[in-house]
Scaffold this motif. Structure first.
Motif, PDB file in Angstrom:
ATOM      1  N   HIS A  53      11.626  -4.157   6.788  1.00 20.50           N
ATOM      2  CA  HIS A  53      11.858  -3.772   8.186  1.00 20.50           C
ATOM      3  C   HIS A  53      11.081  -2.520   8.580  1.00 20.50           C
ATOM      4  CE1 HIS A  53      14.862  -6.697   9.566  1.00 20.50           C
ATOM      5  NE2 HIS A  53      15.100  -6.816   8.274  1.00 20.50           N
ATOM      6  N   ALA A  54      11.061  -1.511   7.706  1.00 21.17           N
ATOM      7  CA  ALA A  54      10.383  -0.261   8.077  1.00 21.17           C
ATOM      8  C   ALA A  54       8.867  -0.415   8.079  1.00 21.17           C
ATOM      9  CB  ALA A  54      10.793   0.857   7.119  1.00 21.17           C
ATOM     10  N   ALA A  55       8.335  -1.150   7.098  1.00 18.07           N
ATOM     11  CA  ALA A  55       6.877  -1.256   6.995  1.00 18.07           C
ATOM     12  C   ALA A  55       6.331  -2.509   7.664  1.00 18.07           C
ATOM     13  CB  ALA A  55       6.465  -1.222   5.519  1.00 18.07           C
ATOM     14  N   LEU A  56       6.846  -3.677   7.273  1.00 15.35           N
ATOM     15  CA  LEU A  56       6.274  -4.927   7.784  1.00 15.35           C
ATOM     16  C   LEU A  56       6.685  -5.215   9.222  1.00 15.35           C
ATOM     17  CD1 LEU A  56       6.511  -7.222   4.652  1.00 15.35           C
ATOM     18  CD2 LEU A  56       4.458  -6.771   5.978  1.00 15.35           C
ATOM     19  N   VAL A  57       7.985  -5.321   9.455  1.00 13.32           N
ATOM     20  CA  VAL A  57       8.449  -5.715  10.788  1.00 13.32           C
ATOM     21  C   VAL A  57       8.066  -4.686  11.840  1.00 13.32           C
ATOM     22  CG1 VAL A  57      10.507  -6.152  12.185  1.00 13.32           C
ATOM     23  CG2 VAL A  57      10.311  -7.164   9.903  1.00 13.32           C
ATOM     24  N   ASP A  58       8.315  -3.398  11.533  1.00 15.45           N
ATOM     25  CA  ASP A  58       8.065  -2.358  12.537  1.00 15.45           C
ATOM     26  C   ASP A  58       6.595  -1.967  12.640  1.00 15.45           C
ATOM     27  OD1 ASP A  58      10.760  -2.366  12.993  1.00 15.45           O
ATOM     28  OD2 ASP A  58      11.171  -0.489  11.940  1.00 15.45           O
ATOM     29  N   ARG A  59       5.951  -1.690  11.503  1.00 16.64           N
ATOM     30  CA  ARG A  59       4.611  -1.094  11.520  1.00 16.64           C
ATOM     31  C   ARG A  59       3.478  -2.123  11.532  1.00 16.64           C
ATOM     32  NH1 ARG A  59       4.042   4.298   9.953  1.00 16.64           N
ATOM     33  NH2 ARG A  59       5.910   5.451  10.607  1.00 16.64           N
ATOM     34  N   VAL A  60       3.631  -3.180  10.763  1.00 15.65           N
ATOM     35  CA  VAL A  60       2.529  -4.133  10.618  1.00 15.65           C
ATOM     36  C   VAL A  60       2.604  -5.243  11.660  1.00 15.65           C
ATOM     37  CG1 VAL A  60       1.412  -5.770   9.046  1.00 15.65           C
ATOM     38  CG2 VAL A  60       2.328  -3.606   8.164  1.00 15.65           C
ATOM     39  N   TRP A  61       3.772  -5.851  11.785  1.00 14.38           N
ATOM     40  CA  TRP A  61       3.905  -6.997  12.692  1.00 14.38           C
ATOM     41  C   TRP A  61       4.395  -6.602  14.087  1.00 14.38           C
ATOM     42  CZ3 TRP A  61       6.744  -9.796   8.188  1.00 14.38           C
ATOM     43  CH2 TRP A  61       5.798 -10.360   7.326  1.00 14.38           C
ATOM     44  N   ASP A  80       0.835  -1.188   0.000  1.00 17.02           N
ATOM     45  CA  ASP A  80       0.000   0.000   0.000  1.00 17.02           C
ATOM     46  C   ASP A  80       0.880   1.252   0.000  1.00 17.02           C
ATOM     47  OD1 ASP A  80      -2.663   1.406   0.523  1.00 17.02           O
ATOM     48  OD2 ASP A  80      -1.485   2.036   2.261  1.00 17.02           O
ATOM     49  N   SER A  81       0.634   2.164  -0.905  1.00 16.89           N
ATOM     50  CA  SER A  81       1.485   3.348  -1.042  1.00 16.89           C
ATOM     51  C   SER A  81       1.433   4.244   0.193  1.00 16.89           C
ATOM     52  CB  SER A  81       1.089   4.139  -2.290  1.00 16.89           C
ATOM     53  OG  SER A  81      -0.277   4.518  -2.240  1.00 16.89           O
ATOM     54  N   ALA A  82       0.273   4.323   0.817  1.00 18.73           N
ATOM     55  CA  ALA A  82       0.160   5.147   2.033  1.00 18.73           C
ATOM     56  C   ALA A  82       1.006   4.570   3.161  1.00 18.73           C
ATOM     57  CB  ALA A  82      -1.302   5.250   2.455  1.00 18.73           C
ATOM     58  N   LEU A  83       1.028   3.241   3.265  1.00 20.22           N
ATOM     59  CA  LEU A  83       1.870   2.601   4.271  1.00 20.22           C
ATOM     60  C   LEU A  83       3.330   2.926   4.024  1.00 20.22           C
ATOM     61  CD1 LEU A  83       2.403   0.556   6.587  1.00 20.22           C
ATOM     62  CD2 LEU A  83       2.416  -1.247   4.834  1.00 20.22           C
ATOM     63  N   LEU A  84       3.768   2.847   2.772  1.00 13.36           N
ATOM     64  CA  LEU A  84       5.170   3.131   2.457  1.00 13.36           C
ATOM     65  C   LEU A  84       5.508   4.588   2.760  1.00 13.36           C
ATOM     66  CD1 LEU A  84       5.719   1.164  -0.878  1.00 13.36           C
ATOM     67  CD2 LEU A  84       6.051   0.403   1.483  1.00 13.36           C
ATOM     68  N   ARG A  85       4.629   5.505   2.421  1.00 15.73           N
ATOM     69  CA  ARG A  85       4.916   6.932   2.667  1.00 15.73           C
ATOM     70  C   ARG A  85       5.061   7.219   4.152  1.00 15.73           C
ATOM     71  NH1 ARG A  85       0.982   7.725  -1.386  1.00 15.73           N
ATOM     72  NH2 ARG A  85      -0.600   8.130   0.221  1.00 15.73           N
ATOM     73  N   SER A  86       4.262   6.553   4.950  1.00 14.21           N
ATOM     74  CA  SER A  86       4.313   6.826   6.390  1.00 14.21           C
ATOM     75  C   SER A  86       5.446   6.085   7.094  1.00 14.21           C
ATOM     76  CB  SER A  86       2.977   6.441   7.031  1.00 14.21           C
ATOM     77  OG  SER A  86       2.764   5.034   6.946  1.00 14.21           O
ATOM     78  N   ALA A  87       5.869   4.953   6.533  1.00  8.82           N
ATOM     79  CA  ALA A  87       6.833   4.105   7.244  1.00  8.82           C
ATOM     80  C   ALA A  87       8.285   4.338   6.827  1.00  8.82           C
ATOM     81  CB  ALA A  87       6.481   2.631   7.026  1.00  8.82           C
TER      82      ALA A  87
END
Length: 426
Positions: A344-352, A319-326
């Motif tokens: 690491h920035a989006a999945l490991v830190d923000r999602v999981w 998701d582009s919004a997720l990438l912009r924020s993370a």
């Protein structure tokens, strides 16, 4: 391509008295070698190496005891005992070494020596990955206690693609009788030669003085070299580090991914958290076929392969919004697009919401081993696609480090063929 650091100087590689196994005192040279310490798949791989020969180098690079202090003292005692028993012995004079690794697909040649350490700001030796503080601390205590460099780092530089300079010396040397030759169980043939001719040494040193190097494998050990150098105010052996230098214009390295094992995250939970943030598709196995699907998906953008529940799940189109924020916006676009950055920035830190600690994440070089461990422990293996070498080198020259354990360059030098003692009398 000659690219010295900003200070106008380049690499300085000097001879040393190599510490090597005495063939008559061990079962075979192949039986005492090991992959680098961070590639050994524990515990099965460690036990296999320990049982291969009582003098296997793994007893020095991965000693086993209840505490870190006890492990490192044990390694030092083992090293000293092997020296006293004549299992290991120093070469008679300082030398540079030509090292060759070969199998049916790959030929790699380079020069092993003691490289003068340089500050990261000098731009002479370029790291491309961050390091983990606890690993540097562990390796530093091991080197400090054993007073030895037990395995060489793998560094690369770019020559002009011809057999000139240091590469010319390498290719002349391999026509001579070698110091040792052995074949390890992975099918690689290893040969080592001594470069003793003063003219050849001068040619190597003069050529390398015009180059900078990229750390291909051994970021933690390089950081360890620099830390230990700072502990010694007087000039001495700690000002140099044991390395293998390879001209990748002549001998291109293979670049592979390093995969993640998320110990405490079952695949079902990992997939559920991705709803609305990534596209998720099941893909057919076996593993090579699933990895082919991953490779195809990465041509269009970030993609990962999740495994651990008996199947394979392709995760792409974030998701582009997720990438912009993370993802930090103050880094080059090539860094922002890295799979490891997004992971690491989006999945490991923000999602999981997973801490990047050994209790939660393991870094595994072999995809099959990552999948097997995930299935055994109800965990999630995140399989990655490799980064191109030119992307790695380009970021390194900008002074931008990639997320740690982003790449695996190889073949890696076998540990156990030549060591470097830092003891005062050596």
């Amino acid at each position: 391509m000659k690219t010295p650091g900003p200070a106008g100087r380049g690499l300085r590689l000097v001879p040393f008295r190599g510490l090597r196994y005495v063939p008559e005192r061990v079962g075979s040279l192949a039986a005492v070698t090991s992959p680098p310490y961070d590639v050994v798949v524990r515990p099965d791989g460690l036990q296999h190496l320990e049982s291969a020969d009582p003098h296997n180098i793994v007893r020095l690079i991965l000693p086993q005891a209840d505490t870190a202090t006890a492990r490192h003292k044990q390694a030092a005692a083992t090293l000293n005992r092997w020296l006293a028993e004549g299992v290991l012995a120093h070469d008679s004079e300082p030398t540079l070494y030509v090292y060759e690794q070969r199998n049916e697909e790959i030929l790699q040649r380079g020069v092993i020596g003691a490289l003068e350490l340089s500050s990261p700001t000098d731009g002479i030796v370029l790291p491309h990955e961050d390091v983990m503080t606890h690993v540097v601390e562990d390796r530093a205590d091991l080197m400090r206690t054993t007073a030895a460099h037990l395995e060489p780092l793998l560094l690369t530089y770019r020559g002009d693609g011809t057999a000139s300079g240091a590469t010319a010396v390498v290719e002349r040397t391999v026509d001579r009788p070698s110091l040792l030759a052995t074949t390890t169980e992975d099918g690689f043939h290893h040969r080592l030669w001594a470069v003793t001719d003063p003219t050849d040494r001068s040619t190597i040193e003069a050529d390398l003085a015009h180059h900078q190097a990229l750390i291909a494998d051994g970021h933690h050990r390089w950081a360890t070299y620099l830390r230990l150098q700072q502990e010694h105010s007087a000039p001495g052996p700690w000002d140099f580090g044991l390395v293998l230098l390879v001209d990748t214009a002549r001998y291109p390295l293979r670049v592979r991914a390093i995969h993640r094992l998320l110990h405490r995250l079952p695949v079902t939970a990992a997939l559920a958290a991705l709803t609305g943030l990534f596209r998720v598709r099941d893909v057919d196995g076996p593993l090579p076929r699933a990895l082919d699907a991953l490779a195809e998906a990465t041509t269009e953008g970030n993609a990962f392969l999740l495994a651990g529940d008996g199947g394979f799940h392709l995760v792409d189109r974030p998701d582009s919004a997720l990438l912009r924020s993370a993802i930090p916006a103050d880094r080059p676009a090539s860094w922002q697009r890295l799979d490891a950055t997004v992971l690491h920035a989006a999945l490991v830190d923000r999602v999981w919401h997973i801490p990047d600690t050994p209790e939660h994440i393991a870094y595994i070089h072999d995809a099959a081993a990552a999948v097997e461990q995930a299935e055994r422990h109800d965990a999630t293996a995140v399989l990655m696609h490799p980064v191109r070498e030119e992307v790695v080198r380009g970021l390194a020259r900008q002074g931008v480090t990639m997320p740690r354990k982003s790449t695996s360059f190889g073949p890696k030098p076998a540990s156990g063929l030549v060591l470097r003692s830092l003891a005062p009398d050596d």
